[in-house]
Design a protein around this motif. Structure first.
Motif, mmCIF file in Angstrom:
data_model
loop_
_atom_site.group_PDB
_atom_site.id
_atom_site.type_symbol
_atom_site.label_atom_id
_atom_site.label_comp_id
_atom_site.label_asym_id
_atom_site.label_seq_id
_atom_site.Cartn_x
_atom_site.Cartn_y
_atom_site.Cartn_z
ATOM 1 N N ASP A 135 55.161 7.307 45.268
ATOM 2 C CA ASP A 135 54.713 7.182 46.920
ATOM 3 C C ASP A 135 54.704 8.042 47.717
ATOM 4 O O ASP A 135 54.065 8.132 49.105
ATOM 5 N N LYS B 223 53.100 9.388 51.317
ATOM 6 C CA LYS B 223 54.002 9.709 52.867
ATOM 7 C C LYS B 223 52.888 10.484 53.438
ATOM 8 O O LYS B 223 52.757 10.919 54.599
ATOM 9 N N ALA C 96 61.393 15.643 61.447
ATOM 10 C CA ALA C 96 62.974 14.754 60.232
ATOM 11 C C ALA C 96 61.491 14.820 59.313
ATOM 12 O O ALA C 96 60.335 14.666 59.444
ATOM 13 N N LEU D 216 60.691 10.087 55.197
ATOM 14 C CA LEU D 216 61.209 9.049 55.151
ATOM 15 C C LEU D 216 60.474 8.118 55.567
ATOM 16 O O LEU D 216 61.112 6.705 55.792
ATOM 17 N N ARG D 217 59.471 8.024 56.006
ATOM 18 C CA ARG D 217 58.919 6.939 57.057
ATOM 19 C C ARG D 217 58.451 5.865 56.606
ATOM 20 O O ARG D 217 57.561 5.807 55.569
ATOM 21 N N ALA D 218 58.794 5.137 57.021
ATOM 22 C CA ALA D 218 58.260 3.074 56.265
ATOM 23 C C ALA D 218 56.890 3.701 56.458
ATOM 24 O O ALA D 218 56.033 3.010 55.705
ATOM 25 N N GLU D 219 56.128 3.816 57.880
ATOM 26 C CA GLU D 219 54.423 4.175 57.753
ATOM 27 C C GLU D 219 53.749 5.551 57.502
ATOM 28 O O GLU D 219 54.353 6.212 58.319
ATOM 29 N N ASP E 107 52.718 9.129 58.262
ATOM 30 C CA ASP E 107 52.617 9.811 59.334
ATOM 31 C C ASP E 107 52.394 11.295 59.103
ATOM 32 O O ASP E 107 51.871 11.500 57.956
#
Lengths: 228, 116
Positions: A38, A42, A197, A201-204, A206
């Motif tokens: 995953d 990201k 950061a 970690l981003r949910a979407e 980026d």
């Protein structure tokens, strides 16, 4: 810019895999080892932005698809960590890499023979823990109760599909024990060394041009010291 | 005459066996510091800036309210909380209540830190 490379599979077979390539025959040739599963999605745009920056800084760079990942037609569930490590060595050889830049769990695959950088390296156990946790949360949401420890046991003995990734039992067991490769010539780059950061970690998914630029500067600056 | 010992004598609770550990290894994090750290983690996950994160209140909805906050993102959020707050989050800790609102998550983090 889009080329291919030949990834070794088992029993002498190979598969043709995609290679994002900025190749102008320059002295420094960086093989990028992408984040896994995953996190690869990201961090895809950051990785490509980094490559554009490196290209502008006069550095050739290459991003191979690992067999079973991204556009690859090879089935993921036949892969092992060992087969990926062998594939990375083959890729480094084919592109005549002078350096590697490993991203997150890409550091599990770093060949020890090349100098380079390891960005926010992640252990295999931690990678699995995150994916197992995502699965237990999703299951609970769907009204099914699954415990991490049971899932780990199934993963070790039969393999497991986590977040859509089919991980074989062999790969699972290897990941559980895999630590990022560290060598004296592999410089760690922490998230705190660059602005912002971690984008994993981003949910979407980026992107962040400043982060890509900062990483490229570290590579371009370090190359002066390392190239001898 | 009656010499049978009664089973009833077992019925008394002392209930004083739980050891109380008051002094943890480090200085406890204040609620304000924890609140700031947790908001910073959520800002990193949601890709929002500090001002927006600061506007989160106890009733602000999280999991189940924000479509982008899926199971993978929540897993990442919990792992980041473990790393930054130095806590371990078990399967059984994770429930709808703790994830549903910002206040629920903050209360959970507080209780975890008080266990240390």
């Amino acid at each position: 810019m889009i080329a291919t490379w030949q990834a070794p599979l088992s029993e002498g077979k190979s598969s043709e895999e995609l290679l994002v390539s900025f190749d102008q025959g320059r002295d420094m040739r960086v093989l990028i080892l992408p984040a896994l599963f995953d996190e690869a999605n990201k961090l895809r745009r950051l990785t490509i932005q980094l490559m554009h920056q490196l290209n502008s800084a006069g550095v050739d760079c290459f991003l191979p698809d690992l067999p079973g990942c991204n556009e690859s037609l090879a089935p993921l569930n036949d892969r092992t960590l060992g087969s990926w490590q062998a594939a990375v060595i083959a890729a480094a050889d084919q592109i005549k890499a002078t350096h590697i830049f490993a991203i997150r769990a890409g550091a599990l695959l770093a060949p020890v023979s090349l100098p380079g950088w390891s960005y926010a390296a992640q252990s295999g156990a931690k990678l699995l823990r995150g994916m197992i946790r995502a699965r237990t949360i999703a299951s609970r949401e769907a009204g099914r109760e699954e415990q991490s420890e049971q899932l780990m046991e199934i993963g070790r003995s039969k393999g497991l599909t986590l977040a859509g990734w089919t991980i074989s039992a062999a790969m699972f067991r290897e990941l559980e024990a895999a630590e990022p490769i560290t060598t004296p010539s592999l410089t760690p780059v922490a998230q705190t060394d660059i602005p912002g950061a971690g984008l994993w970690l981003r949910a979407e998914p980026d992107h962040d041009a400043a982060q890509a630029e900062a990483l490229a500067s570290i590579i371009a600056a370090g190359a002066v010291g390392q190239a001898e | 005459m009656s010499t049978q010992p009664s089973a009833e004598s077992a019925h008394q609770g002392t209930g004083d066996d739980a050891a109380t550990t008051e002094d943890g290894p480090g200085p406890p994090m204040s609620r304000a510091a924890l609140d700031a750290e947790l908001k910073s983690i959520i800002a990193d996950v949601l890709g929002i800036d500090a001002d927006q994160a600061d506007a989160l209140g106890d009733d602000s909805g999280l999991f189940g309210h924000l479509p982008e906050l899926d199971s993978m993102a929540v897993a990442g959020l919990l792992t980041e909380m473990e790393d930054r707050l130095d806590i371990v989050i078990e399967d059984d800790d994770v429930d709808g209540e703790m994830l549903e609102t910002y206040g629920g998550l903050l209360t959970f983090a507080e209780s975890k830190l008080s266990e240390i």
